[in-house]
Design a protein around this motif. Structure first.
Motif, PDB file in Angstrom:
ATOM      1  N   TYR A  35       3.861  -1.325  12.963  1.00 25.70           N
ATOM      2  CA  TYR A  35       4.732  -2.504  13.071  1.00 25.70           C
ATOM      3  C   TYR A  35       5.709  -2.266  14.215  1.00 25.70           C
ATOM      4  N   ARG A  36       5.968  -3.321  14.972  1.00 29.21           N
ATOM      5  CA  ARG A  36       6.873  -3.240  16.111  1.00 29.21           C
ATOM      6  C   ARG A  36       8.098  -4.111  15.868  1.00 29.21           C
ATOM      7  N   ASP A  37       9.245  -3.565  16.250  1.00 29.57           N
ATOM      8  CA  ASP A  37      10.499  -4.308  16.112  1.00 29.57           C
ATOM      9  C   ASP A  37      11.494  -3.739  17.111  1.00 29.57           C
ATOM     10  N   THR A  38      12.538  -4.534  17.371  1.00 28.92           N
ATOM     11  CA  THR A  38      13.561  -4.098  18.320  1.00 28.92           C
ATOM     12  C   THR A  38      14.395  -2.958  17.761  1.00 28.92           C
ATOM     13  N   SER A  39      14.421  -2.820  16.434  1.00 23.20           N
ATOM     14  CA  SER A  39      15.172  -1.737  15.800  1.00 23.20           C
ATOM     15  C   SER A  39      14.188  -0.698  15.254  1.00 23.20           C
ATOM     16  N   PRO A  40      14.309   0.548  15.695  1.00 23.36           N
ATOM     17  CA  PRO A  40      13.377   1.569  15.180  1.00 23.36           C
ATOM     18  C   PRO A  40      13.573   1.842  13.690  1.00 23.36           C
ATOM     19  N   ASP A  41      14.817   1.786  13.216  1.00 22.03           N
ATOM     20  CA  ASP A  41      15.058   2.002  11.782  1.00 22.03           C
ATOM     21  C   ASP A  41      14.426   0.903  10.948  1.00 22.03           C
ATOM     22  N   LYS A  42      14.542  -0.327  11.419  1.00 18.15           N
ATOM     23  CA  LYS A  42      13.943  -1.455  10.692  1.00 18.15           C
ATOM     24  C   LYS A  42      12.418  -1.331  10.668  1.00 18.15           C
ATOM     25  N   ALA A  43      11.840  -0.956  11.782  1.00 19.65           N
ATOM     26  CA  ALA A  43      10.383  -0.796  11.828  1.00 19.65           C
ATOM     27  C   ALA A  43       9.939   0.308  10.878  1.00 19.65           C
ATOM     28  N   LYS A  44      10.716   1.394  10.811  1.00 15.95           N
ATOM     29  CA  LYS A  44      10.367   2.490   9.913  1.00 15.95           C
ATOM     30  C   LYS A  44      10.465   2.065   8.460  1.00 15.95           C
ATOM     31  N   ARG A  45      11.491   1.293   8.096  1.00 14.73           N
ATOM     32  CA  ARG A  45      11.623   0.810   6.711  1.00 14.73           C
ATOM     33  C   ARG A  45      10.467  -0.103   6.338  1.00 14.73           C
ATOM     34  N   VAL A  46      10.067  -0.928   7.261  1.00 10.95           N
ATOM     35  CA  VAL A  46       8.958  -1.856   6.988  1.00 10.95           C
ATOM     36  C   VAL A  46       7.668  -1.062   6.720  1.00 10.95           C
ATOM     37  N   ILE A  47       7.397  -0.030   7.524  1.00  7.28           N
ATOM     38  CA  ILE A  47       6.176   0.760   7.333  1.00  7.28           C
ATOM     39  C   ILE A  47       6.246   1.540   6.025  1.00  7.28           C
ATOM     40  N   GLN A  48       7.401   2.075   5.672  1.00  3.92           N
ATOM     41  CA  GLN A  48       7.539   2.780   4.394  1.00  3.92           C
ATOM     42  C   GLN A  48       7.245   1.847   3.219  1.00  3.92           C
ATOM     43  N   SER A  49       7.775   0.643   3.286  1.00  5.68           N
ATOM     44  CA  SER A  49       7.515  -0.329   2.215  1.00  5.68           C
ATOM     45  C   SER A  49       6.049  -0.723   2.178  1.00  5.68           C
ATOM     46  N   LEU A  50       5.427  -0.860   3.356  1.00 11.39           N
ATOM     47  CA  LEU A  50       4.016  -1.245   3.401  1.00 11.39           C
ATOM     48  C   LEU A  50       3.127  -0.137   2.839  1.00 11.39           C
ATOM     49  N   VAL A  51       3.474   1.119   3.099  1.00 13.00           N
ATOM     50  CA  VAL A  51       2.711   2.237   2.530  1.00 13.00           C
ATOM     51  C   VAL A  51       2.803   2.228   1.007  1.00 13.00           C
ATOM     52  N   SER A  52       4.004   2.000   0.470  1.00 10.95           N
ATOM     53  CA  SER A  52       4.178   1.946  -0.986  1.00 10.95           C
ATOM     54  C   SER A  52       3.363   0.819  -1.595  1.00 10.95           C
ATOM     55  N   ILE A  53       3.374  -0.334  -0.953  1.00 15.41           N
ATOM     56  CA  ILE A  53       2.610  -1.481  -1.467  1.00 15.41           C
ATOM     57  C   ILE A  53       1.114  -1.183  -1.406  1.00 15.41           C
ATOM     58  N   PHE A  54       0.671  -0.514  -0.347  1.00 19.84           N
ATOM     59  CA  PHE A  54      -0.748  -0.203  -0.191  1.00 19.84           C
ATOM     60  C   PHE A  54      -1.236   0.703  -1.326  1.00 19.84           C
ATOM     61  N   VAL A  55      -0.476   1.739  -1.628  1.00 24.66           N
ATOM     62  CA  VAL A  55      -0.876   2.676  -2.670  1.00 24.66           C
ATOM     63  C   VAL A  55      -0.750   2.051  -4.050  1.00 24.66           C
ATOM     64  N   GLU A  56       0.371   1.356  -4.303  1.00 19.72           N
ATOM     65  CA  GLU A  56       0.592   0.769  -5.630  1.00 19.72           C
ATOM     66  C   GLU A  56      -0.393  -0.353  -5.913  1.00 19.72           C
ATOM     67  N   SER A  57      -0.750  -1.106  -4.897  1.00 21.74           N
ATOM     68  CA  SER A  57      -1.693  -2.213  -5.122  1.00 21.74           C
ATOM     69  C   SER A  57      -3.055  -1.688  -5.518  1.00 21.74           C
ATOM     70  N   SER A  58      -3.481  -0.602  -4.928  1.00 16.21           N
ATOM     71  CA  SER A  58      -4.797  -0.055  -5.252  1.00 16.21           C
ATOM     72  C   SER A  58      -4.867   0.442  -6.671  1.00 16.21           C
ATOM     73  N   LEU A  59      -3.757   0.995  -7.192  1.00 18.88           N
ATOM     74  CA  LEU A  59      -3.745   1.502  -8.566  1.00 18.88           C
ATOM     75  C   LEU A  59      -3.384   0.422  -9.559  1.00 18.88           C
ATOM     76  N   GLY A  60      -2.386  -0.378  -9.211  1.00 17.18           N
ATOM     77  CA  GLY A  60      -1.920  -1.395 -10.157  1.00 17.18           C
ATOM     78  C   GLY A  60      -2.953  -2.452 -10.446  1.00 17.18           C
ATOM     79  N   ASP A  61      -3.694  -2.880  -9.403  1.00 14.09           N
ATOM     80  CA  ASP A  61      -4.713  -3.906  -9.623  1.00 14.09           C
ATOM     81  C   ASP A  61      -5.808  -3.390 -10.535  1.00 14.09           C
TER      82      ASP A  61
END
Length: 494
Positions: A133-159
């Motif tokens: 993910y690309r954004d003007t703020s590196p911290d914001k981009a990092k938070r977005v990727i961290q959240s996306l990783v959590s959703i990716f793993v949780e979705s595979s198990l939760g579903d």
């Protein structure tokens, strides 16, 4: 071909005539493009790599016991559907991106921007996924990727857990339904058996089989009865013969036998005892001893009593020879055989009567047996179908439970974070070194286009053939312009 070259030459001359206007436009476009390129904010890229290990040792171990979905296909489908509106909305909440978006329009714009900016790519065929993910703020981009990783793993198990729970719930409802059906079918079957209890056998034969079996039993019982009656009659005849023969023999023996040869058990025993006593006395005493004399006198009295009893027996035997013959062993054995035969005949007659009653009853029931058997077969068929479905559902419920527990262990698919979320230290966009030459090319193209357009708006004939073609009249001559040095210099500068 010559015409085409002539047209290109004419257009080139027209563009050259308005070269200064084109150059001005090119410089203007270059300035605007450079300003735009330089004003674009820098963007930083955050990325993470995830490896999905689907080759678990639990798969071959649980083969046949638990339902094992195609994990690779599920992960691939998950990677393609991860960037969906519900997941993006969840990501916005997890990364705190909605703090500055107060209006509904701003939120929708943020969601659309994220859905366009988020990327998930499969690297090769090794289940290695890159989230970026690309954004003007590196911290914001990092938070977005961290959240996306959590959703990716949780979705595979939760579903998977959700699907397993849903399947178990549905199967439990179906099991309850089939339990009610089984109870109802068992009740109908019990009522039928109670109502037709006389038609049931332990070996499960139908009415035709029961009738044939009863017929065989009846015939066998009748045969046994005839054999027993014949044996009884033979015993009677032998007993009568033995009775007459024994009477004659007894009479002759009583008349011919001597008194001492006839047996009187009680008196003979007493005589033998006194004789043994006398022998003992003679060994100690003489003949004149009182005890010896008394013993001889007692023996004589017992022998006299024996002769009297024998005389009475002779008289009785002469009067009733049959009574004497009843004491023979042959007569007693034949009498026992006759009594046994009579008992057996009576028992077989009762058995024949019972079998005849059963046979007649079964023959009467044969009239309604087909309908009853058809009803019983229908009840059994319904019960067997419901029972089979019930057993299958119970088996599937256990399989779903094992599948849910297997997914809970996390051994079917292992998500490994190869590279944690990380933002690039330097901007990755825009690439100004690539954009500036592109701006120059665009500016050059704009200048040429404006010069060509100006030449078309104010056309000029540069040769005689173009003029002749345009007016359609014969050309008498061409006047050449001869310019001086000053005019030529002015023309060059203009």
């Amino acid at each position: 071909m010559d015409e085409l070259i002539r047209q290109i030459f004419t257009a080139t001359k027209g563009i050259w005539k308005h070269r200064w206007l084109g150059l001005l436009v090119a410089w203007l476009v270059t300035g605007i493009g450079a300003f735009v390129v330089l004003s674009v904010p820098d963007k930083y890229e955050a990325s993470a790599r995830i490896f999905v290990d689907t080759q678990s040792i639990l798969k071959p171990l649980m083969s046949g016991l638990a339902v094992q979905p195609n994990v690779e296909q599920q992960v691939m489908m998950l990677s393609r559907t991860l960037i969906s509106r519900p997941n993006v909305e969840k990501l916005i909440r997890m990364a705190d991106l909605d703090l500055k978006s107060q209006s509904k329009v701003a939120q929708e714009a943020l969601i659309d921007d994220l859905m366009k900016s988020l990327e998930i790519k499969n690297v090769g065929r090794d289940n290695l996924y890159v989230l970026s993910y690309r954004d003007t703020s590196p911290d914001k981009a990092k938070r977005v990727i961290q959240s996306l990783v959590s959703i990716f793993v949780e979705s595979s198990l939760g579903d998977t857990r959700k699907d397993s729970d849903t399947a178990k719930k549905f199967i439990d409802e179906q099991i309850k339904t089939y339990v009610a059906k089984l109870e109802e079918a068992e009740k109908r079957l019990k009522e039928f058996k109670v109502r037709n209890i006389e038609l049931q056998t332990a070996d499960g034969k139908d009415m035709a089989g029961q009738l044939g079996f009863l017929s065989n039993q009846l015939n066998q019982a009748r045969l046994d009865l005839r054999e027993a009656e014949n044996a009884r009659d033979a015993a009677k005849r032998q007993l009568e013969t033995e009775k007459s023969e024994s009477a004659d023999i007894t009479s002759r023996s009583l008349l011919q036998e001597s008194t001492l040869s006839i047996s009187t058990p009680e008196i003979d025993a007493r005589i033998e005892a006194q004789k043994r006593n006398l022998d003992g006395l003679l060994q100690r005493f003489t003949e004149q001893h009182p005890d010896v004399v008394g013993a001889r006198r007692l023996i004589n009295e017992l022998e006299t009593l024996k002769r009297k009893e024998i005389q009475e027996l002779r008289k009785t035997a002469m009067a009733n020879p049959t009574l004497a013959s009843n004491n023979s062993l042959a007569y007693q054995e034949l009498s026992r055989m006759l009594a046994t035969s009579e008992v057996q005949v009576a028992a077989l007659r009762a058995r024949v009567g019972e079998y005849e009653m059963r046979f007649n009853r079964a023959r009467e029931l044969m009239k309604t047996a087909p309908q009853i058997e058809a009803e019983f077969a229908q009840l059994n068929r319904d019960y067997d179908i419901n029972k089979k479905n019930y057993n299958d559902l119970v088996t599937r419920r256990e399989s779903a439970t094992l599948s849910g527990d297997l997914d809970g262990v996390g051994g079917v698919a292992d998500f490994r974070l190869i590279d944690p979320p990380r933002a690039s230290p330097s901007p990755v966009a825009p690439n100004r070194l690539l954009l500036m030459p592109f701006v120059l090319l665009v500016a050059l193209g704009a200048g040429l286009a404006v010069a060509f357009l100006a030449s078309q708006l104010r056309p000029v004939f540069y040769d005689a053939s173009s003029l002749r073609d345009a007016v359609g009249l014969p050309l008498l001559g061409v006047v050449t312009l001869v310019m001086g040095d000053n005019a030529a210099l002015t023309e060059k500068l203009s």
